[in-house]
Design a protein around this motif. Structure first.
Motif, PDB file in Angstrom:
ATOM      1  N   ARG A  33     -29.657 116.952  19.316  1.00  0.00           N
ATOM      2  CA  ARG A  33     -28.387 116.209  19.317  1.00  0.00           C
ATOM      3  C   ARG A  33     -27.470 116.631  20.465  1.00  0.00           C
ATOM      4  O   ARG A  33     -26.345 116.154  20.552  1.00  0.00           O
ATOM      5  CB  ARG A  33     -27.669 116.422  17.975  1.00  0.00           C
ATOM      6  N   ILE A  34     -27.939 117.499  21.320  1.00  0.00           N
ATOM      7  CA  ILE A  34     -27.144 117.922  22.471  1.00  0.00           C
ATOM      8  C   ILE A  34     -27.671 117.253  23.743  1.00  0.00           C
ATOM      9  O   ILE A  34     -26.956 116.482  24.396  1.00  0.00           O
ATOM     10  CB  ILE A  34     -27.158 119.459  22.618  1.00  0.00           C
ATOM     11  N   ILE A  35     -28.876 117.565  24.123  1.00  0.00           N
ATOM     12  CA  ILE A  35     -29.546 116.826  25.202  1.00  0.00           C
ATOM     13  C   ILE A  35     -30.526 115.884  24.516  1.00  0.00           C
ATOM     14  O   ILE A  35     -31.565 116.325  24.012  1.00  0.00           O
ATOM     15  CB  ILE A  35     -30.269 117.771  26.172  1.00  0.00           C
ATOM     16  N   PRO A  36     -30.208 114.601  24.429  1.00  0.00           N
ATOM     17  CA  PRO A  36     -30.988 113.691  23.581  1.00  0.00           C
ATOM     18  C   PRO A  36     -32.484 113.751  23.861  1.00  0.00           C
ATOM     19  O   PRO A  36     -32.914 113.823  25.022  1.00  0.00           O
ATOM     20  CB  PRO A  36     -30.403 112.316  23.929  1.00  0.00           C
ATOM     21  N   THR A  37     -33.246 113.747  22.794  1.00  0.00           N
ATOM     22  CA  THR A  37     -34.694 113.811  22.908  1.00  0.00           C
ATOM     23  C   THR A  37     -35.231 112.734  23.838  1.00  0.00           C
ATOM     24  O   THR A  37     -36.090 113.005  24.692  1.00  0.00           O
ATOM     25  CB  THR A  37     -35.328 113.675  21.511  1.00  0.00           C
ATOM     26  N   ALA A  38     -34.728 111.503  23.715  1.00  0.00           N
ATOM     27  CA  ALA A  38     -35.215 110.405  24.547  1.00  0.00           C
ATOM     28  C   ALA A  38     -34.956 110.666  26.024  1.00  0.00           C
ATOM     29  O   ALA A  38     -35.791 110.347  26.878  1.00  0.00           O
ATOM     30  CB  ALA A  38     -34.552 109.095  24.123  1.00  0.00           C
ATOM     31  N   ALA A  39     -33.823 111.273  26.326  1.00  0.00           N
ATOM     32  CA  ALA A  39     -33.510 111.590  27.717  1.00  0.00           C
ATOM     33  C   ALA A  39     -34.458 112.648  28.257  1.00  0.00           C
ATOM     34  O   ALA A  39     -34.880 112.591  29.427  1.00  0.00           O
ATOM     35  CB  ALA A  39     -32.056 112.065  27.829  1.00  0.00           C
ATOM     36  N   GLN A  40     -34.814 113.603  27.431  1.00  0.00           N
ATOM     37  CA  GLN A  40     -35.760 114.632  27.867  1.00  0.00           C
ATOM     38  C   GLN A  40     -37.138 114.034  28.156  1.00  0.00           C
ATOM     39  O   GLN A  40     -37.795 114.407  29.146  1.00  0.00           O
ATOM     40  CB  GLN A  40     -35.871 115.722  26.812  1.00  0.00           C
ATOM     41  N   VAL A  41     -37.563 113.117  27.317  1.00  0.00           N
ATOM     42  CA  VAL A  41     -38.864 112.489  27.517  1.00  0.00           C
ATOM     43  C   VAL A  41     -38.891 111.753  28.858  1.00  0.00           C
ATOM     44  O   VAL A  41     -39.856 111.852  29.631  1.00  0.00           O
ATOM     45  CB  VAL A  41     -39.187 111.535  26.351  1.00  0.00           C
ATOM     46  N   VAL A  42     -37.823 111.025  29.157  1.00  0.00           N
ATOM     47  CA  VAL A  42     -37.731 110.323  30.440  1.00  0.00           C
ATOM     48  C   VAL A  42     -37.736 111.322  31.601  1.00  0.00           C
ATOM     49  O   VAL A  42     -38.429 111.136  32.602  1.00  0.00           O
ATOM     50  CB  VAL A  42     -36.467 109.442  30.480  1.00  0.00           C
ATOM     51  N   ALA A  43     -36.962 112.392  31.439  1.00  0.00           N
ATOM     52  CA  ALA A  43     -36.815 113.361  32.523  1.00  0.00           C
ATOM     53  C   ALA A  43     -38.129 114.036  32.893  1.00  0.00           C
ATOM     54  O   ALA A  43     -38.353 114.383  34.062  1.00  0.00           O
ATOM     55  CB  ALA A  43     -35.783 114.413  32.130  1.00  0.00           C
ATOM     56  N   TRP A  44     -38.995 114.236  31.911  1.00  0.00           N
ATOM     57  CA  TRP A  44     -40.243 114.966  32.159  1.00  0.00           C
ATOM     58  C   TRP A  44     -41.444 114.037  32.320  1.00  0.00           C
ATOM     59  O   TRP A  44     -42.595 114.494  32.226  1.00  0.00           O
ATOM     60  CB  TRP A  44     -40.490 115.962  31.031  1.00  0.00           C
ATOM     61  N   HIS A  45     -41.194 112.785  32.596  1.00  0.00           N
ATOM     62  CA  HIS A  45     -42.283 111.811  32.694  1.00  0.00           C
ATOM     63  C   HIS A  45     -43.347 112.249  33.696  1.00  0.00           C
ATOM     64  O   HIS A  45     -44.553 112.117  33.449  1.00  0.00           O
ATOM     65  CB  HIS A  45     -41.725 110.441  33.101  1.00  0.00           C
ATOM     66  N   ASP A  46     -42.919 112.797  34.828  1.00  0.00           N
ATOM     67  CA  ASP A  46     -43.874 113.175  35.874  1.00  0.00           C
ATOM     68  C   ASP A  46     -44.614 114.475  35.559  1.00  0.00           C
ATOM     69  O   ASP A  46     -45.563 114.834  36.281  1.00  0.00           O
ATOM     70  CB  ASP A  46     -43.166 113.304  37.218  1.00  0.00           C
ATOM     71  N   GLN A  47     -44.180 115.189  34.525  1.00  0.00           N
ATOM     72  CA  GLN A  47     -44.885 116.400  34.096  1.00  0.00           C
ATOM     73  C   GLN A  47     -45.326 116.262  32.643  1.00  0.00           C
ATOM     74  O   GLN A  47     -45.366 117.238  31.894  1.00  0.00           O
ATOM     75  CB  GLN A  47     -43.987 117.632  34.267  1.00  0.00           C
ATOM     76  N   ALA A  48     -45.678 115.046  32.267  1.00  0.00           N
ATOM     77  CA  ALA A  48     -45.984 114.756  30.866  1.00  0.00           C
ATOM     78  C   ALA A  48     -47.130 115.603  30.328  1.00  0.00           C
ATOM     79  O   ALA A  48     -47.181 115.894  29.121  1.00  0.00           O
ATOM     80  CB  ALA A  48     -46.308 113.268  30.703  1.00  0.00           C
ATOM     81  N   GLU A  49     -48.045 116.031  31.202  1.00  0.00           N
ATOM     82  CA  GLU A  49     -49.181 116.827  30.725  1.00  0.00           C
ATOM     83  C   GLU A  49     -48.738 118.201  30.229  1.00  0.00           C
ATOM     84  O   GLU A  49     -49.451 118.833  29.434  1.00  0.00           O
ATOM     85  CB  GLU A  49     -50.225 116.996  31.835  1.00  0.00           C
TER      86      GLU A  49
END
Length: 206
Positions: A167-183
Protein backbone atom coordinates in the motif's frame (compact mmCIF):
# COMPACT_ATOMS: atom_id res chain seq x y z
CA UNK A 1 23.87 8.24 5.43
CA UNK A 2 23.20 6.87 8.90
CA UNK A 3 24.49 3.51 10.04
CA UNK A 4 22.79 0.93 12.27
CA UNK A 5 24.79 -2.21 13.09
CA UNK A 6 22.27 -5.00 13.72
CA UNK A 7 25.03 -7.57 14.18
CA UNK A 8 28.81 -7.31 14.25
CA UNK A 9 30.59 -10.53 15.10
CA UNK A 10 33.64 -10.29 12.85
CA UNK A 11 32.47 -12.42 9.93
CA UNK A 12 34.20 -12.23 6.55
CA UNK A 13 30.78 -11.59 4.91
CA UNK A 14 28.78 -8.39 5.33
CA UNK A 15 25.05 -8.13 4.78
CA UNK A 16 24.50 -4.50 3.78
CA UNK A 17 20.93 -3.19 3.86
CA UNK A 18 19.69 0.00 2.24
CA UNK A 19 16.57 0.55 4.34
CA UNK A 20 13.40 2.40 3.42
CA UNK A 21 12.51 5.97 4.25
CA UNK A 22 11.74 6.70 7.89
CA UNK A 23 11.65 3.13 9.17
CA UNK A 24 15.34 2.67 9.91
CA UNK A 25 16.44 -0.77 11.02
CA UNK A 26 13.11 -1.69 12.65
CA UNK A 27 11.75 -3.91 9.81
CA UNK A 28 14.88 -6.10 9.90
CA UNK A 29 15.39 -6.49 13.64
CA UNK A 30 13.81 -9.96 13.79
CA UNK A 31 15.77 -11.53 10.91
CA UNK A 32 18.35 -14.15 11.82
CA UNK A 33 21.35 -16.01 10.49
CA UNK A 34 23.84 -13.29 9.53
CA UNK A 35 26.85 -12.49 11.70
CA UNK A 36 27.50 -8.97 10.41
CA UNK A 37 24.59 -6.78 9.30
CA UNK A 38 24.89 -3.07 8.56
CA UNK A 39 21.70 -1.13 7.85
CA UNK A 40 22.00 2.32 6.28
CA UNK A 41 19.38 4.98 5.68
CA UNK A 42 18.95 8.75 5.20
CA UNK A 43 19.38 9.35 1.48
CA UNK A 44 19.49 13.14 1.56
CA UNK A 45 22.93 12.76 -0.01
CA UNK A 46 24.59 9.63 -1.39
CA UNK A 47 28.25 10.63 -1.42
CA UNK A 48 29.22 8.53 1.62
CA UNK A 49 31.65 5.80 0.45
CA UNK A 50 30.70 3.54 3.41
CA UNK A 51 34.28 2.54 4.21
CA UNK A 52 32.95 -0.17 6.55
CA UNK A 53 32.33 -2.45 3.55
CA UNK A 54 35.96 -2.61 2.44
CA UNK A 55 37.10 -4.89 5.24
CA UNK A 56 34.97 -7.82 4.09
CA UNK A 57 35.82 -10.63 1.71
CA UNK A 58 32.22 -10.89 0.52
CA UNK A 59 29.35 -8.41 0.40
CA UNK A 60 25.69 -9.03 -0.24
CA UNK A 61 23.25 -6.13 -0.50
CA UNK A 62 19.52 -6.01 0.17
CA UNK A 63 17.76 -2.81 -0.89
CA UNK A 64 14.28 -2.09 0.41
CA UNK A 65 11.62 0.44 -0.64
CA UNK A 66 13.23 3.83 -1.45
CA UNK A 67 16.52 2.13 -0.60
CA UNK A 68 16.32 0.36 -3.98
CA UNK A 69 16.83 3.48 -6.08
CA UNK A 70 19.23 4.90 -3.49
CA UNK A 71 21.38 1.76 -3.55
CA UNK A 72 21.49 1.81 -7.36
CA UNK A 73 22.55 5.47 -7.36
CA UNK A 74 25.19 4.71 -4.73
CA UNK A 75 26.53 1.64 -6.54
CA UNK A 76 26.90 3.64 -9.75
CA UNK A 77 29.50 5.85 -8.06
CA UNK A 78 31.00 3.47 -5.47
CA UNK A 79 33.79 1.00 -6.13
CA UNK A 80 31.68 -1.83 -4.74
CA UNK A 81 30.27 -4.92 -6.46
CA UNK A 82 28.01 -7.08 -4.27
CA UNK A 83 28.14 -10.83 -4.74
CA UNK A 84 24.33 -10.83 -4.47
CA UNK A 85 21.99 -7.88 -5.05
CA UNK A 86 18.36 -8.06 -3.98
CA UNK A 87 15.45 -5.58 -4.17
CA UNK A 88 12.39 -5.76 -1.92
CA UNK A 89 9.25 -3.68 -2.53
CA UNK A 90 10.99 -0.84 -4.32
CA UNK A 91 11.85 0.32 -7.83
CA UNK A 92 14.52 2.30 -9.64
CA UNK A 93 11.89 5.03 -10.19
CA UNK A 94 10.88 6.32 -6.74
CA UNK A 95 8.97 9.41 -7.91
CA UNK A 96 7.04 8.12 -10.90
CA UNK A 97 3.27 7.75 -11.32
CA UNK A 98 3.54 4.48 -13.27
CA UNK A 99 6.66 2.87 -11.80
CA UNK A 100 6.84 4.16 -8.23
CA UNK A 101 4.91 6.71 -6.17
CA UNK A 102 3.29 9.72 -7.84
CA UNK A 103 5.48 12.81 -7.26
CA UNK A 104 2.53 14.81 -5.91
CA UNK A 105 1.96 12.16 -3.24
CA UNK A 106 5.58 12.36 -2.14
CA UNK A 107 5.35 16.16 -2.01
CA UNK A 108 2.12 16.00 0.02
CA UNK A 109 3.69 13.53 2.47
CA UNK A 110 6.68 15.83 2.95
CA UNK A 111 4.53 18.95 3.31
CA UNK A 112 2.23 17.42 5.91
CA UNK A 113 4.73 15.32 7.83
CA UNK A 114 4.21 15.28 11.60
CA UNK A 115 3.98 12.70 14.37
CA UNK A 116 0.42 11.68 13.52
CA UNK A 117 0.91 11.43 9.77
CA UNK A 118 4.11 9.44 10.22
CA UNK A 119 2.38 7.03 12.59
CA UNK A 120 -0.32 6.51 9.95
CA UNK A 121 2.35 5.85 7.34
CA UNK A 122 3.96 3.20 9.57
CA UNK A 123 0.62 1.45 10.10
CA UNK A 124 -0.14 1.56 6.38
CA UNK A 125 3.28 0.07 5.66
CA UNK A 126 2.55 -2.77 8.08
CA UNK A 127 5.25 -2.00 10.63
CA UNK A 128 4.53 -3.67 13.96
CA UNK A 129 5.25 -1.85 17.19
CA UNK A 130 5.55 1.88 17.74
CA UNK A 131 6.64 4.23 14.97
CA UNK A 132 10.38 5.00 15.03
CA UNK A 133 11.41 8.38 16.38
CA UNK A 134 12.40 10.68 13.53
CA UNK A 135 13.23 14.32 12.92
CA UNK A 136 10.20 15.28 10.85
CA UNK A 137 11.82 18.27 9.19
CA UNK A 138 14.90 16.26 8.18
CA UNK A 139 12.74 13.35 7.01
CA UNK A 140 10.66 15.67 4.83
CA UNK A 141 13.83 17.11 3.31
CA UNK A 142 15.04 13.58 2.60
CA UNK A 143 11.83 12.77 0.73
CA UNK A 144 12.27 15.88 -1.40
CA UNK A 145 15.89 14.93 -2.13
CA UNK A 146 14.91 11.41 -3.18
CA UNK A 147 12.24 12.76 -5.53
CA UNK A 148 14.55 15.41 -6.98
CA UNK A 149 17.34 12.86 -7.59
CA UNK A 150 15.04 10.98 -9.93
CA UNK A 151 15.34 7.54 -11.44
CA UNK A 152 18.42 5.47 -10.74
CA UNK A 153 20.61 3.99 -13.47
CA UNK A 154 19.45 0.66 -14.82
CA UNK A 155 20.93 -1.91 -12.47
CA UNK A 156 20.63 -5.70 -12.79
CA UNK A 157 19.32 -7.33 -9.62
CA UNK A 158 19.74 -11.01 -8.84
CA UNK A 159 16.32 -11.14 -7.16
CA UNK A 160 13.37 -8.78 -6.98
CA UNK A 161 10.67 -9.44 -4.38
CA UNK A 162 7.24 -7.82 -4.88
CA UNK A 163 4.55 -8.11 -2.20
CA UNK A 164 0.98 -8.73 -3.35
CA UNK A 165 -0.59 -6.07 -1.13
CA UNK A 166 1.87 -3.17 -0.99
CA UNK A 167 0.00 0.00 0.00
CA UNK A 168 3.03 2.29 -0.14
CA UNK A 169 4.67 1.56 -3.49
CA UNK A 170 1.72 -0.01 -5.32
CA UNK A 171 2.23 -3.60 -6.36
CA UNK A 172 1.07 -2.85 -9.92
CA UNK A 173 3.63 -0.07 -10.25
CA UNK A 174 6.39 -2.41 -9.13
CA UNK A 175 5.39 -5.01 -11.69
CA UNK A 176 5.57 -2.39 -14.46
CA UNK A 177 8.89 -1.05 -13.17
CA UNK A 178 10.58 -4.46 -13.24
CA UNK A 179 9.21 -5.58 -16.60
CA UNK A 180 12.68 -5.73 -18.15
CA UNK A 181 13.98 -7.87 -15.27
CA UNK A 182 10.92 -10.07 -14.98
CA UNK A 183 13.03 -13.24 -14.76
CA UNK A 184 14.37 -12.03 -11.39
CA UNK A 185 10.94 -11.21 -9.95
CA UNK A 186 9.24 -13.33 -7.31
CA UNK A 187 5.86 -12.48 -5.81
CA UNK A 188 5.26 -12.84 -2.08
CA UNK A 189 2.26 -12.36 0.20
CA UNK A 190 2.11 -9.39 2.52
CA UNK A 191 2.36 -5.62 2.55
CA UNK A 192 5.10 -3.06 2.26
CA UNK A 193 6.97 -4.47 5.28
CA UNK A 194 7.07 -8.19 4.42
CA UNK A 195 9.80 -9.26 6.85
CA UNK A 196 8.78 -11.60 9.68
CA UNK A 197 10.50 -12.21 13.03
CA UNK A 198 12.48 -15.41 12.94
CA UNK A 199 12.94 -15.37 9.17
CA UNK A 200 16.43 -16.10 7.91
CA UNK A 201 18.34 -13.49 5.96
CA UNK A 202 19.14 -16.30 3.54
CA UNK A 203 15.47 -16.51 2.49
CA UNK A 204 15.72 -12.98 1.08
CA UNK A 205 18.96 -13.69 -0.78
CA UNK A 206 17.63 -16.89 -2.37
Amino acid sequence: MRRHWLARAGSDELTLVFAGWGLGAAPFAGLTGAADVLVVDDYTTLDDPLPEVTGYARLRLLAYSFGVASAAHWLARADVRPARLVAVNGTLHPADPQRGIAPEMIAATADGLNADSFARFCRRAGLTGPAPTIDHRAAAAELCAIAARGAAPETPFDRVWIADADRIIPTAAQVVAWHDQAEAVRRIPGGHVPFRPGQSWQEWFA
